[in-house]
Design a protein around this motif. Structure first.
Motif, PDB file in Angstrom:
ATOM      1  N   VAL A 143       0.838  -1.202   0.000  1.00  0.00           N
ATOM      2  CA  VAL A 143       0.000   0.000   0.000  1.00  0.00           C
ATOM      3  C   VAL A 143       0.872   1.250   0.000  1.00  0.00           C
ATOM      4  O   VAL A 143       0.537   2.247  -0.649  1.00  0.00           O
ATOM      5  CB  VAL A 143      -0.980  -0.014   1.189  1.00  0.00           C
ATOM      6  N   LEU A 144       2.013   1.203   0.693  1.00  0.00           N
ATOM      7  CA  LEU A 144       2.896   2.385   0.683  1.00  0.00           C
ATOM      8  C   LEU A 144       3.357   2.689  -0.742  1.00  0.00           C
ATOM      9  O   LEU A 144       3.363   3.845  -1.171  1.00  0.00           O
ATOM     10  CB  LEU A 144       4.114   2.151   1.588  1.00  0.00           C
ATOM     11  N   ILE A 145       3.731   1.636  -1.474  1.00  0.00           N
ATOM     12  CA  ILE A 145       4.159   1.854  -2.860  1.00  0.00           C
ATOM     13  C   ILE A 145       3.009   2.458  -3.664  1.00  0.00           C
ATOM     14  O   ILE A 145       3.195   3.419  -4.416  1.00  0.00           O
ATOM     15  CB  ILE A 145       4.636   0.529  -3.492  1.00  0.00           C
ATOM     16  N   ILE A 146       1.799   1.920  -3.466  1.00  0.00           N
ATOM     17  CA  ILE A 146       0.652   2.428  -4.227  1.00  0.00           C
ATOM     18  C   ILE A 146       0.396   3.889  -3.872  1.00  0.00           C
ATOM     19  O   ILE A 146       0.227   4.741  -4.757  1.00  0.00           O
ATOM     20  CB  ILE A 146      -0.605   1.568  -3.940  1.00  0.00           C
ATOM     21  N   VAL A 147       0.401   4.196  -2.564  1.00  0.00           N
ATOM     22  CA  VAL A 147       0.130   5.568  -2.125  1.00  0.00           C
ATOM     23  C   VAL A 147       1.176   6.519  -2.692  1.00  0.00           C
ATOM     24  O   VAL A 147       0.880   7.651  -3.087  1.00  0.00           O
ATOM     25  CB  VAL A 147       0.116   5.632  -0.582  1.00  0.00           C
ATOM     26  N   GLY A 148       2.416   6.039  -2.777  1.00  0.00           N
ATOM     27  CA  GLY A 148       3.479   6.921  -3.241  1.00  0.00           C
ATOM     28  C   GLY A 148       3.506   7.106  -4.743  1.00  0.00           C
ATOM     29  O   GLY A 148       3.863   8.174  -5.232  1.00  0.00           O
ATOM     30  N   VAL A 149       3.124   6.058  -5.470  1.00  0.00           N
ATOM     31  CA  VAL A 149       3.378   6.062  -6.905  1.00  0.00           C
ATOM     32  C   VAL A 149       2.121   6.344  -7.730  1.00  0.00           C
ATOM     33  O   VAL A 149       2.204   6.932  -8.810  1.00  0.00           O
ATOM     34  CB  VAL A 149       4.025   4.706  -7.291  1.00  0.00           C
ATOM     35  N   ALA A 150       0.951   5.952  -7.214  1.00  0.00           N
ATOM     36  CA  ALA A 150      -0.273   6.105  -8.020  1.00  0.00           C
ATOM     37  C   ALA A 150      -0.597   7.573  -8.348  1.00  0.00           C
ATOM     38  O   ALA A 150      -0.909   7.873  -9.499  1.00  0.00           O
ATOM     39  CB  ALA A 150      -1.448   5.413  -7.335  1.00  0.00           C
ATOM     40  N   PRO A 151      -0.535   8.498  -7.358  1.00  0.00           N
ATOM     41  CA  PRO A 151      -0.935   9.875  -7.702  1.00  0.00           C
ATOM     42  C   PRO A 151      -0.153  10.503  -8.864  1.00  0.00           C
ATOM     43  O   PRO A 151      -0.775  11.073  -9.763  1.00  0.00           O
ATOM     44  CB  PRO A 151      -0.722  10.642  -6.392  1.00  0.00           C
ATOM     45  N   PRO A 152       1.188  10.384  -8.900  1.00  0.00           N
ATOM     46  CA  PRO A 152       1.868  10.945 -10.063  1.00  0.00           C
ATOM     47  C   PRO A 152       1.447  10.280 -11.374  1.00  0.00           C
ATOM     48  O   PRO A 152       1.363  10.952 -12.413  1.00  0.00           O
ATOM     49  CB  PRO A 152       3.357  10.685  -9.797  1.00  0.00           C
ATOM     50  N   ILE A 153       1.168   8.970 -11.329  1.00  0.00           N
ATOM     51  CA  ILE A 153       0.735   8.297 -12.561  1.00  0.00           C
ATOM     52  C   ILE A 153      -0.628   8.834 -12.981  1.00  0.00           C
ATOM     53  O   ILE A 153      -0.865   9.123 -14.153  1.00  0.00           O
ATOM     54  CB  ILE A 153       0.710   6.761 -12.374  1.00  0.00           C
ATOM     55  N   VAL A 154      -1.535   9.003 -12.000  1.00  0.00           N
ATOM     56  CA  VAL A 154      -2.859   9.557 -12.320  1.00  0.00           C
ATOM     57  C   VAL A 154      -2.699  10.915 -13.005  1.00  0.00           C
ATOM     58  O   VAL A 154      -3.288  11.176 -14.059  1.00  0.00           O
ATOM     59  CB  VAL A 154      -3.715   9.714 -11.044  1.00  0.00           C
ATOM     60  N   ALA A 206       9.243   4.010  -6.571  1.00  0.00           N
ATOM     61  CA  ALA A 206       8.687   2.739  -6.110  1.00  0.00           C
ATOM     62  C   ALA A 206       9.734   1.987  -5.287  1.00  0.00           C
ATOM     63  O   ALA A 206       9.438   1.466  -4.205  1.00  0.00           O
ATOM     64  CB  ALA A 206       8.224   1.902  -7.298  1.00  0.00           C
ATOM     65  N   PHE A 207      10.977   1.967  -5.774  1.00  0.00           N
ATOM     66  CA  PHE A 207      12.046   1.307  -5.021  1.00  0.00           C
ATOM     67  C   PHE A 207      12.303   2.026  -3.701  1.00  0.00           C
ATOM     68  O   PHE A 207      12.543   1.405  -2.674  1.00  0.00           O
ATOM     69  CB  PHE A 207      13.329   1.249  -5.854  1.00  0.00           C
ATOM     70  N   LEU A 208      12.240   3.363  -3.754  1.00  0.00           N
ATOM     71  CA  LEU A 208      12.449   4.144  -2.534  1.00  0.00           C
ATOM     72  C   LEU A 208      11.445   3.733  -1.454  1.00  0.00           C
ATOM     73  O   LEU A 208      11.828   3.438  -0.315  1.00  0.00           O
ATOM     74  CB  LEU A 208      12.292   5.635  -2.854  1.00  0.00           C
ATOM     75  N   ILE A 248      18.761  -4.286 -10.997  1.00  0.00           N
ATOM     76  CA  ILE A 248      17.361  -4.694 -11.222  1.00  0.00           C
ATOM     77  C   ILE A 248      16.561  -3.505 -11.768  1.00  0.00           C
ATOM     78  O   ILE A 248      15.846  -3.624 -12.771  1.00  0.00           O
ATOM     79  CB  ILE A 248      16.737  -5.197  -9.906  1.00  0.00           C
ATOM     80  N   ALA A 249      16.711  -2.347 -11.120  1.00  0.00           N
ATOM     81  CA  ALA A 249      15.950  -1.167 -11.543  1.00  0.00           C
ATOM     82  C   ALA A 249      16.345  -0.763 -12.961  1.00  0.00           C
ATOM     83  O   ALA A 249      15.485  -0.425 -13.784  1.00  0.00           O
ATOM     84  CB  ALA A 249      16.195  -0.012 -10.578  1.00  0.00           C
TER      85      ALA A 249
END
Lengths: 273, 265
Positions: A143-154, A206-208, A248-249
């Motif tokens: 969920v942390l990854i989603i919270v962090g990454v989804a808004p900029p993608i939106v 996302a990695f962060l 990997i990244a």
């Protein structure tokens, strides 16, 4: 003498120029490591390459005596699983919300300001809330990854949809499209390359968030391992792990870039090379 | 195959008046060419017929019915730019015209329906001379080819009205002549009503059966937006029509030319 902005390296020169900084960095490290070892044979700060290679060999091939798993493989698998689920969900959310906000004026009015505010919330500040609500298990990390990454993608998908010339949408309507088929056949295909670019740019964040969550509460993962061995100043583990995460990244980034170019060649037809 | 009626149409953006008191009767099957200086509301008029914009006052009818207030398949359009979809090949672009209307869920056709649509699309592509470029994306086509593709795409829906917004404005003279040679027989054969906005007077007179000019007849130097454009010339170029007379316009315009002549004298 030509202007600097007009001097273009050839293919071979470009490869050489790309490798040069890496070679320089490696040389600086090797020299520094040797220097420190000469002064103090027990130095832990800059372990020699040989020592790191030995540690990696042990971590990547031998089973851990406590868990019975190969440490590096288990760490990589659990980190990648979290990353894949988190980034996948964030992409799906970003695509759905972004297209809806970009294509439908009513949703723009209702959701635009909300997304603008939500994307300003520092994700790390809500991490305690996530731990309280979702517990210390896998869910809170994803969920942390989603919270962090989804808004900029939106937001980026919204911008991409709004950047489609209105002529295209009008034309689609004159060809008999409904809102849904216009989105499906005109909007979605045109923004997919941009979506891939956005996900590429969000790999870093996302990695962060992944490593931050793993550092705070976890029992496996690449970030967990790094923060665990930090106590013993085990630079021979930390440095290879950082290199491994970077690799990997980088491979993901490179793969996405390749995918976008091979699957959507029309989107890169006018790219400056 | 449709008559367009424009009754007392005004278009205003805030206190800027773009078109004032427009009255037009466009006969079914006419090729109407609209000329006029930049910013005189030609494109605004076209967007109104398209359904992209609505008149502030007055009403527009198509075959006696009020014009739908959003774009639809009965009115095809070719814009100067962005008319074709960059993500689809030539064939895909024309095929899309058949697919969008018929498949409401996927926007795609499959099996026999797709083969049938494909045959029709290929026939259309051949008609505009793009068969050799069937599998190319628009970015690989020249400007003229892109516009031919846009025309093929618009014709696929067999529209009652075809709207052309400076479609050949960005083309070189040779290509433009080719486009004229292409569009005129297509229009004559299909018999649709065409409304074309253009900057090119020669183009307007060589293609149109009727040429109208929009211009502002009144100017207020203190308030440039105070007065809108009107029809200043309305020329019937068909043989059956009366001899075209410059300035033979509806009496509601007043007599702007006499005013100008007085001012000049």
């Amino acid at each position: 003498m030509r202007r600097a902005m007009n001097v273009r390296p050839g293919a071979g020169a470009r490869l050489l120029l790309a490798l040069l900084p890496f070679a320089l960095l490696a040389a600086v490290y090797v020299l520094g490591s040797a220097e420190r070892r000469a002064a103090n044979p027990n130095d832990k700060l800059l372990p020699p390459i040989s020592e790191m290679a030995a540690t990696v060999g042990r971590l990547a091939t031998e089973q851990d005596r406590r868990t019975g798993e190969i440490t590096m493989v288990a760490d990589t698998a659990s980190s990648l699983r979290r990353l894949a689920i988190g980034l996948g969900c964030a992409t799906l959310i970003g695509l759905t919300l972004g297209v809806a906000i970009g294509a439908l004026p009513v949703v723009t009015a209702a959701g635009g300001p909300l997304v603008a505010v939500i994307s300003m919330i520092p994700p790390m500040a809500v991490l305690p809330i996530l731990f309280i609500v979702f517990g210390l298990g896998e869910l809170s990390k994803v969920v942390l990854i989603i919270v962090g990454v989804a808004p900029p993608i939106v937001r980026d998908v919204t911008l991409a949809v709004q950047a489609i010339p209105s002529e295209q949408l009008v034309k689609a309507q004159t060809l008999g499209a409904s809102s849904w088929t216009a989105v499906l056949r005109v909007v979605l295909p045109q923004i997919t390359p941009r979506l891939i670019e956005t996900v590429r740019l969000q790999l870093g964040p996302a990695f962060l968030f992944l490593i931050a969550a793993e550092a705070i509460a976890s029992d496996s993962g690449l970030g967990y391992r790094i923060f665990l061995v930090r106590r013993y100043l085990a630079m021979d583990v930390i440095l290879p792990y950082v290199a491994w995460i970077t690799l990997i990244a980088f491979v993901m980034d490179f793969g996405l870039a390749r995918l976008a170019r091979s699957a959507f060649p029309w989107a890169y037809a006018e790219e400056r090379r | 195959m449709s008559a367009i009626t424009v009754e007392n149409v005004w278009v205003e953006y805030g206190d800027q008046i773009v078109l004032e008191n427009l009255n037009l009767e466009v006969a079914s099957g006419a090729f109407l060419a609209i000329v006029g200086p930049s910013g005189c509301g030609k494109s605004t008029f076209l967007r109104m017929v398209l359904g992209q914009e609505r008149p502030t006052r007055g009403r527009m009818l198509i075959d006696g019915e009020p014009l739908p207030d959003e774009p639809g398949p009965d009115r095809g359009v070719v814009f100067q730019r962005y008319s074709v979809f960059p993500h689809l090949t030539v064939l895909g672009n024309v095929l899309l015209a058949y697919e969008l209307g018929r498949s409401r869920v996927f926007g795609r056709l499959f099996g026999a329906a797709r083969r049938e649509a494909r045959d029709k699309a290929e026939a259309l592509i051949a008609r505009v001379g793009l068969s050799a470029h069937r599998d190319k994306h628009p970015s690989a086509l020249s400007g003229g080819m892109q516009q031919r593709l846009a025309i093929a795409q618009a014709l696929a829906k067999n529209p009652k009205v075809l709207l052309l917004d400076e479609p050949f404005g960005a083309l070189d003279p040779g290509t433009r002549a080719q486009m004229h040679a292409l569009i005129k027989p297509l229009w004559a054969k299909l018999g649709m009503t065409v409304v074309m906005v253009t900057h090119d007077l020669k183009e307007a007179f060589s293609l149109g059966t009727r040429v109208i000019a929009f211009d502002k007849v009144r100017h207020d130097p203190q308030a440039p937006g105070r007065y809108g454009a009107r029809v200043t010339y309305d020329l019937d170029l068909t043989r059956e029509g009366p001899v075209p007379v410059l300035g033979a316009v509806k009496p509601d315009i007043g007599a702007p030319w006499s005013v100008r002549v007085v001012a000049a004298g």
